[in-house]
Write a protein that holds these residues in place. Sequence first.
Motif, mmCIF file in Angstrom:
data_model
loop_
_atom_site.group_PDB
_atom_site.id
_atom_site.type_symbol
_atom_site.label_atom_id
_atom_site.label_comp_id
_atom_site.label_asym_id
_atom_site.label_seq_id
_atom_site.Cartn_x
_atom_site.Cartn_y
_atom_site.Cartn_z
ATOM 1 N N TRP A 8 -7.180 -4.790 53.667
ATOM 2 C CA TRP A 8 -7.660 -6.024 54.303
ATOM 3 C C TRP A 8 -6.567 -7.083 54.324
ATOM 4 O O TRP A 8 -6.487 -7.882 55.255
ATOM 5 C CB TRP A 8 -8.920 -6.537 53.594
ATOM 6 N N LEU A 9 -5.699 -7.081 53.317
ATOM 7 C CA LEU A 9 -4.589 -8.047 53.317
ATOM 8 C C LEU A 9 -3.743 -7.850 54.580
ATOM 9 O O LEU A 9 -3.429 -8.808 55.293
ATOM 10 C CB LEU A 9 -3.713 -7.865 52.072
ATOM 11 N N PHE A 10 -3.403 -6.595 54.881
ATOM 12 C CA PHE A 10 -2.542 -6.346 56.047
ATOM 13 C C PHE A 10 -3.273 -6.631 57.351
ATOM 14 O O PHE A 10 -2.670 -7.068 58.322
ATOM 15 C CB PHE A 10 -1.946 -4.935 55.983
ATOM 16 N N TRP A 11 -4.568 -6.421 57.372
ATOM 17 C CA TRP A 11 -5.335 -6.759 58.580
ATOM 18 C C TRP A 11 -5.342 -8.276 58.750
ATOM 19 O O TRP A 11 -5.130 -8.795 59.849
ATOM 20 C CB TRP A 11 -6.775 -6.221 58.469
ATOM 21 N N LEU A 12 -5.555 -8.996 57.650
ATOM 22 C CA LEU A 12 -5.593 -10.468 57.717
ATOM 23 C C LEU A 12 -4.235 -11.033 58.121
ATOM 24 O O LEU A 12 -4.148 -11.960 58.921
ATOM 25 C CB LEU A 12 -6.033 -11.038 56.357
ATOM 26 N N ILE A 13 -3.155 -10.450 57.588
ATOM 27 C CA ILE A 13 -1.806 -10.938 57.939
ATOM 28 C C ILE A 13 -1.525 -10.661 59.420
ATOM 29 O O ILE A 13 -1.012 -11.511 60.141
ATOM 30 C CB ILE A 13 -0.734 -10.284 57.044
ATOM 31 N N GLY B 43 -1.780 -15.931 46.534
ATOM 32 C CA GLY B 43 -2.859 -16.646 47.242
ATOM 33 C C GLY B 43 -3.409 -15.809 48.386
ATOM 34 O O GLY B 43 -4.623 -15.763 48.615
ATOM 35 N N ALA B 44 -2.500 -15.107 49.091
ATOM 36 C CA ALA B 44 -2.948 -14.262 50.221
ATOM 37 C C ALA B 44 -3.833 -13.117 49.692
ATOM 38 O O ALA B 44 -4.851 -12.769 50.303
ATOM 39 C CB ALA B 44 -1.730 -13.704 50.959
ATOM 40 N N LEU B 45 -3.461 -12.550 48.546
ATOM 41 C CA LEU B 45 -4.267 -11.469 47.963
ATOM 42 C C LEU B 45 -5.641 -12.007 47.525
ATOM 43 O O LEU B 45 -6.667 -11.344 47.720
ATOM 44 C CB LEU B 45 -3.539 -10.844 46.768
ATOM 45 N N CYS B 46 -5.649 -13.221 46.964
ATOM 46 C CA CYS B 46 -6.937 -13.815 46.557
ATOM 47 C C CYS B 46 -7.829 -14.045 47.776
ATOM 48 O O CYS B 46 -9.046 -13.848 47.704
ATOM 49 C CB CYS B 46 -6.722 -15.144 45.832
ATOM 50 N N MET C 29 -3.014 -5.946 36.241
ATOM 51 C CA MET C 29 -2.292 -4.752 36.708
ATOM 52 C C MET C 29 -2.409 -4.617 38.228
ATOM 53 O O MET C 29 -1.453 -4.290 38.916
ATOM 54 C CB MET C 29 -2.901 -3.539 36.007
ATOM 55 N N ALA C 30 -3.611 -4.902 38.747
ATOM 56 C CA ALA C 30 -3.824 -4.764 40.193
ATOM 57 C C ALA C 30 -2.932 -5.733 40.964
ATOM 58 O O ALA C 30 -2.307 -5.363 41.959
ATOM 59 C CB ALA C 30 -5.295 -5.004 40.521
ATOM 60 N N PHE C 31 -2.865 -6.992 40.482
ATOM 61 C CA PHE C 31 -2.038 -7.975 41.192
ATOM 62 C C PHE C 31 -0.569 -7.552 41.195
ATOM 63 O O PHE C 31 0.117 -7.667 42.196
ATOM 64 C CB PHE C 31 -2.188 -9.367 40.569
ATOM 65 N N GLN D 279 0.747 -4.530 40.935
ATOM 66 C CA GLN D 279 0.930 -3.372 41.822
ATOM 67 C C GLN D 279 0.852 -3.792 43.290
ATOM 68 O O GLN D 279 1.698 -3.411 44.105
ATOM 69 C CB GLN D 279 -0.162 -2.349 41.505
ATOM 70 N N MET D 280 -0.153 -4.604 43.623
ATOM 71 C CA MET D 280 -0.337 -4.983 45.030
ATOM 72 C C MET D 280 0.830 -5.826 45.533
ATOM 73 O O MET D 280 1.254 -5.692 46.678
ATOM 74 C CB MET D 280 -1.665 -5.725 45.194
ATOM 75 N N LYS D 281 1.383 -6.679 44.656
ATOM 76 C CA LYS D 281 2.523 -7.499 45.089
ATOM 77 C C LYS D 281 3.741 -6.620 45.340
ATOM 78 O O LYS D 281 4.481 -6.830 46.296
ATOM 79 C CB LYS D 281 2.852 -8.549 44.025
ATOM 80 N N MET D 282 3.957 -5.622 44.464
ATOM 81 C CA MET D 282 5.116 -4.739 44.640
ATOM 82 C C MET D 282 5.010 -3.984 45.960
ATOM 83 O O MET D 282 5.976 -3.875 46.714
ATOM 84 C CB MET D 282 5.218 -3.755 43.468
ATOM 85 N N VAL D 283 3.817 -3.491 46.253
ATOM 86 C CA VAL D 283 3.629 -2.717 47.482
ATOM 87 C C VAL D 283 3.739 -3.627 48.711
ATOM 88 O O VAL D 283 4.484 -3.343 49.657
ATOM 89 C CB VAL D 283 2.246 -2.016 47.455
ATOM 90 N N ALA D 284 2.999 -4.744 48.687
ATOM 91 C CA ALA D 284 2.971 -5.619 49.869
ATOM 92 C C ALA D 284 4.362 -6.167 50.168
ATOM 93 O O ALA D 284 4.812 -6.146 51.324
ATOM 94 C CB ALA D 284 1.972 -6.746 49.644
ATOM 95 N N ALA D 285 5.070 -6.634 49.129
ATOM 96 C CA ALA D 285 6.397 -7.224 49.360
ATOM 97 C C ALA D 285 7.356 -6.167 49.909
ATOM 98 O O ALA D 285 8.128 -6.447 50.831
ATOM 99 C CB ALA D 285 6.943 -7.811 48.058
ATOM 100 N N SER D 286 7.299 -4.941 49.389
ATOM 101 C CA SER D 286 8.209 -3.883 49.871
ATOM 102 C C SER D 286 7.984 -3.604 51.355
ATOM 103 O O SER D 286 8.933 -3.328 52.086
ATOM 104 C CB SER D 286 7.971 -2.570 49.133
ATOM 105 N N ILE D 287 6.728 -3.648 51.789
ATOM 106 C CA ILE D 287 6.447 -3.342 53.202
ATOM 107 C C ILE D 287 6.811 -4.537 54.084
ATOM 108 O O ILE D 287 7.522 -4.401 55.083
ATOM 109 C CB ILE D 287 4.961 -2.966 53.404
#
Length: 368
Positions: A177-182, A224-227, A317-319, A321-329
């Motif tokens: 959903w983060l990537f859809w929202l972005i 903030g975007a993940l929240c 842990m989730a935050f 992991q999600m930041k590492m993945v989202a930032a890399s993409i």
Amino acid sequence: MTHFKFYGLLERAVWQKVETGLLPVLGYFSKQGTDFDLQDIFQRFTFDSVCQLVLDFDPCSLCVELPYIPCEKAFNDAIEALLYRHVLPESIWKLQKWLGIGKEKKLFEAWKAFDEFIYPRIEVVNQKDDDFKLLTDFKKAYQEKNGCSSDSRDFLRDTALSLMFAGRDTTSTCLTWLFWLIATNPSTETKILEEIETQLHIKQDKKWRNFNVEESRKLIYLHGALCESLRLFPPVALEHKAPIRPDNLPSGNYIQEKTKVIVSFYSVGRMETVWGKDCLEFKPERWISASRRIKHEPSYKFPAFNVGPRTCLGKEMAFIQMKMVAASIIYRYNIRLVEGHLVSPRDSIILQATNGLRVSLEKRNVRL
Ligand code: HEM
């Protein structure tokens, strides 16, 4: 899960999966110029990394061949059946289970796939292992309590499965959903990119480097975007409670003991009375204070990780992991939604996107 050794394990598992799974697969799709389902990629990513963390084994479901791994796909069938267990009268789903029909049949088959996948890994848990490993520690704890000769197999199977459930679908759904929202709010993408460059000190013309847990905490706008993604599309969209004694709800409603109360986290995140007039807008800024910190919101207002004593243990842990993945993409690719592909929430206990999230990639001008 807040132990520093656990963070070390997490950091290694996530970056290894980014480098050997995620980036090669995205590179392949980008080169081919074909569209693909990003939700499926995230599910494979989180499945592989949670298996690595919990079972110390990487099933490599994330590779260009996108192999069919029964246990990985069994999660989707299981979470659909679990929603029905919450909303159907107990007698109905128990009858379906007894007859071996409907969603209960799928759940039974999912159980078989889980057992076939998890039991062989449990057999090789080595108690003498000095490294920090989750199942080894769980086994030690179990045998300290129940005696050395006690059979810990079922306990370890259940523990591993709970962590795999908790870690696979929630995180992959939030990322989807983060990537859809972005993609539907492109100005936020620019702000995330700027933050990556300034906070991690990497410029677009410089080589990317991995970042550690401490550095991930500097990515405030991305946080903030993940929240916002969790507020608008909470992966665990509803919570089911029943009072042990008759009670009065804060609304004034009286309820009998054992009354099934379903609280919709999805609705809480979209209520004007709770989040204000702009409650339906994707605004990472609403989470950031004037001193550039993440604003704390009470869990009763932001219940994505649950409220009260059964609060999520994997939030931090989730935050990370999600930041590492989202930032890399985001640093490497511009994500484009495939026109005409309908994205809507699926009816399951986890708020995945029905039919996935079909996207294509446009490579950014960076030296990798
Ligand atoms: C965006 C990601 C996540 C979300 C939205 C989330 C949400 C939740 C929610 C709502 C619950 C309460 C479930 C209930 O009792 O009804 C929960 C519990 C739990 N979560 Fe998470 N979770 C996430 C990621 C993770 C991760 C990565 C892990 C670790 C592998 C994890 C581990 C747990 C555990 C162990 C519990 C059970 C806590 C207890 O019952 O005392 N979660 N989570």
